[in-house]
Write an enzyme that holds these catalytic residues in place. Structure first.
Site, short mmCIF file in Angstrom:
data_model
loop_
_atom_site.label_atom_id
_atom_site.label_comp_id
_atom_site.label_asym_id
_atom_site.label_seq_id
_atom_site.Cartn_x
_atom_site.Cartn_y
_atom_site.Cartn_z
N SER A 187 0.86 -1.18 0.00
CA SER A 187 0.00 0.00 0.00
C SER A 187 0.90 1.23 0.00
CB SER A 187 -0.89 -0.04 1.24
OG SER A 187 -1.68 1.12 1.32
N ASP B 276 -7.14 3.30 -3.21
CA ASP B 276 -7.87 3.39 -1.94
C ASP B 276 -8.03 4.87 -1.59
OD1 ASP B 276 -8.97 3.12 0.56
OD2 ASP B 276 -7.28 2.03 1.45
N LYS C 28 -10.46 -6.36 7.78
CA LYS C 28 -9.45 -6.06 8.80
C LYS C 28 -9.98 -6.57 10.12
CE LYS C 28 -7.60 -1.83 6.75
NZ LYS C 28 -7.83 -0.37 6.71
N ASP D 158 -13.98 -0.98 2.86
CA ASP D 158 -13.05 -1.16 3.99
C ASP D 158 -13.73 -0.58 5.24
OD1 ASP D 158 -11.04 -0.90 5.89
OD2 ASP D 158 -9.59 0.09 4.62
N ASN E 179 -9.97 6.04 1.05
CA ASN E 179 -10.27 6.29 2.47
C ASN E 179 -11.37 7.34 2.65
OD1 ASN E 179 -6.97 5.50 2.78
ND2 ASN E 179 -8.41 4.51 4.16
N GLU F 198 -11.15 1.14 -3.66
CA GLU F 198 -11.50 0.88 -2.25
C GLU F 198 -12.05 2.13 -1.58
OE1 GLU F 198 -8.32 -1.24 -0.28
OE2 GLU F 198 -8.86 -0.46 1.69
N LYS G 53 -1.15 -0.93 -4.33
CA LYS G 53 -2.34 -0.13 -4.01
C LYS G 53 -1.89 1.31 -3.81
CE LYS G 53 -5.00 0.03 0.30
NZ LYS G 53 -5.77 -0.81 1.24
N LEU G 54 -2.49 2.22 -4.57
CA LEU G 54 -2.16 3.63 -4.44
C LEU G 54 -3.22 4.34 -3.61
CD1 LEU G 54 -1.16 4.65 -8.10
CD2 LEU G 54 0.34 3.83 -6.25
N LYS G 55 -2.78 5.12 -2.65
CA LYS G 55 -3.71 5.98 -1.92
C LYS G 55 -4.06 7.16 -2.82
CE LYS G 55 -3.94 3.80 2.00
NZ LYS G 55 -5.20 3.35 2.59
N GLY H 261 -4.70 -4.28 6.30
CA GLY H 261 -3.73 -4.01 7.35
C GLY H 261 -3.79 -2.56 7.78
O1 OSB Z 1 -7.25 2.07 4.37
O2 OSB Z 1 -6.34 0.20 4.07
C1 OSB Z 1 -6.34 1.30 4.63
C2 OSB Z 1 -3.17 1.77 6.71
C3 OSB Z 1 -3.68 2.44 7.80
C4 OSB Z 1 -5.02 2.74 7.84
C5 OSB Z 1 -5.85 2.39 6.77
C6 OSB Z 1 -5.35 1.71 5.68
C7 OSB Z 1 -3.97 1.42 5.64
C8 OSB Z 1 -3.31 0.78 4.52
C9 OSB Z 1 -1.98 0.12 4.79
O3 OSB Z 1 -3.71 0.83 3.38
C10 OSB Z 1 -2.01 -1.36 4.72
C11 OSB Z 1 -0.80 -1.97 5.39
O4 OSB Z 1 -0.83 -2.20 6.62
O5 OSB Z 1 0.19 -2.19 4.72
MG MG Z 2 -8.49 1.04 3.01
#
Ligand code: OSB
Ligand code: MG
Length: 373
Positions: free
Chosen positions: A142, A196, A270, A246, A198, A221, A168-170, A298
């Site tokens: 990620s 993702d 998760k 998520d 968020n 996501e 996975k790109l934020k 994660g």
């Molecule tokens: O949205 O999946 C998420 C990390 C912290 C909080 C939310 C997210 C994440 C990640 C990291 O995407 C995943 C990892 O633990 O490598």
């Molecule tokens: Mg996520």
């Protein structure tokens, strides 16, 4: 059930690089660690777990201080009452926790510590207990929001060299089309790529999100706020790219609702967010029955949480690569054995409980405060 005590520690581990998402940036992983101490058949046993809460309510309403209070005031005393009564402890603890409204992060942490202790006492690996069967777990990486496209391409290039096969790109409004296009141009259309958000978009962004179709993403996501299942359903109806939830999935009930509304084509499970490993397995089973693929998510876990997540990710419907990267992607020095990438996979530990070998000296070094209850 034997008497027990629980030690809560606040700890911080420096991340190898800051992790920025649409909801904020962190340079250190702040974590609440739980040690569940009891007497096993062959002497003292410690179960370990970590809580998914952050210092602030960044991704979830619970945060480290509220979880600490909930554990000290409510959940640990409740577990002690359950332990004093007759019958198998873990199922009765589950029932008691289900009777308390909300607080999945606090419940997950407590149940996981108890589960780890019980399994270590019984000599059984968590993967066996959960029914997992894989000895290699395909994983991805990620990648946070960078300061520039050049930095992002450097990071992604480095991860591909490390051996990750899924990225996975934020994303967030203003950091989406450009970085995704740049990564596609630099590393090709065959790279398994997902994004993702968020929760950063709104229903009015649906036309914009539909333009992501051209990038051939594995999934998109959590584009919308956690409680907006209808917005996700509207997007999923018009987008061929799978929509993945998520933050919206906090319980078996919310997973069932999301599936019934067709708000999700895939689920990021998760355990820390859904109230623990037993509920995570129930959501996995429900998704499997509906043909919805899952991956194990994660939250930048230490080795304590990572070992448990690897045990869960061995279940058969985790068909998408997990967000469970190698230790070196997160920390220069962890508090357990380190986890290394082998052919884009991690190997779940085989010891009893989570199989995490907790390094007590390393834990001491990162601990700031502790409470025993
Ligand atoms: O949205 O999946 C998420 C990390 C912290 C909080 C939310 C997210 C994440 C990640 C990291 O995407 C995943 C990892 O633990 O490598
Ligand atoms: Mg996520």
């Amino acid at each position: 059930m034997r008497p027990f005590e629980v030690e809560l520690r606040r700890a911080a581990l420096r991340l190898v690089r800051p992790f920025r998402t649409s909801r904020g940036a962190e340079t250190d992983k702040h974590v609440l660690l739980l040690q569940w101490r009891t007497e096993g058949p062959h002497g003292p046993v410690s179960g370990w777990a970590e809580c998914g809460a952050d210092p602030e309510p960044t991704y979830y309403p619970e945060y480290i201080d509220t979880v600490t209070r909930a554990l000290v005031d409510v959940l640990v005393p409740m577990a002690r009452e359950v332990a004093a009564a007759d019958g198998p402890f873990l199922p009765r603890l589950r029932t008691a926790l289900d009777d308390v409204p909300g607080m999945p992060l606090a419940k997950a942490a407590l149940e996981s510590a108890a589960l780890d202790a019980e399994l270590r006492a019984a000599g059984m690996p968590l993967s066996t207990y959960l029914g997992g069967h894989r000895d290699r777990i395909p994983v991805g990486v990620s990648v946070g929001i960078a300061d520039s496209i050049d930095d992002l391409l450097d990071w992604v290039g480095g991860y591909l060299e490390d051996g990750y096969h899924r990225v996975k790109l934020k994303v967030r409004p203003g950091w989406d089309v450009e970085p995704v296009r740049a990564v596609r141009e630099a590393f090709g259309d065959a790279l398994p790529l997902q994004v993702d958000a968020n929760q950063a978009y709104r229903t009015s962004d649906i036309p914009h999100l539909l333009t992501f179709e051209r990038f051939g993403l594995l999934l998109i996501e959590q584009p919308f706020p956690a409680d907006d299942l209808l917005a996700h359903a509207r997007l999923a109806a018009d987008l061929r790219t799978p929509v993945c939830l998520d933050e919206s999935i906090t319980s078996l009930g919310s997973a069932a609702a999301a599936i019934a509304l067709r708000a999700t084509d895939a689920i990021n499970i998760k355990p820390a967010r859904v109230g623990g490993y037993l509920t995570a397995r129930s959501i996995h089973d429900l998704a499997a029955a509906h043909g919805i693929p899952c991956f194990c998510g994660g939250m930048l876990e230490t080795g304590v949480g990572r070992a448990m997540n690897l045990a869960l990710a061995g279940l058969p419907n985790f068909t998408l690569p997990g967000d469970i990267s190698a230790t070196s992607r997160y920390f220069a020095q962890d508090i357990t054995q380190s986890f290394e990438l082998v052919d884009s996979c991690l190997v779940p530990p085989t010891g009893p409980g989570s199989g995490a070998d907790v390094d007590l000296d390393a834990v001491e070094e990162v601990t700031s405060t502790r409470i025993t209850c």
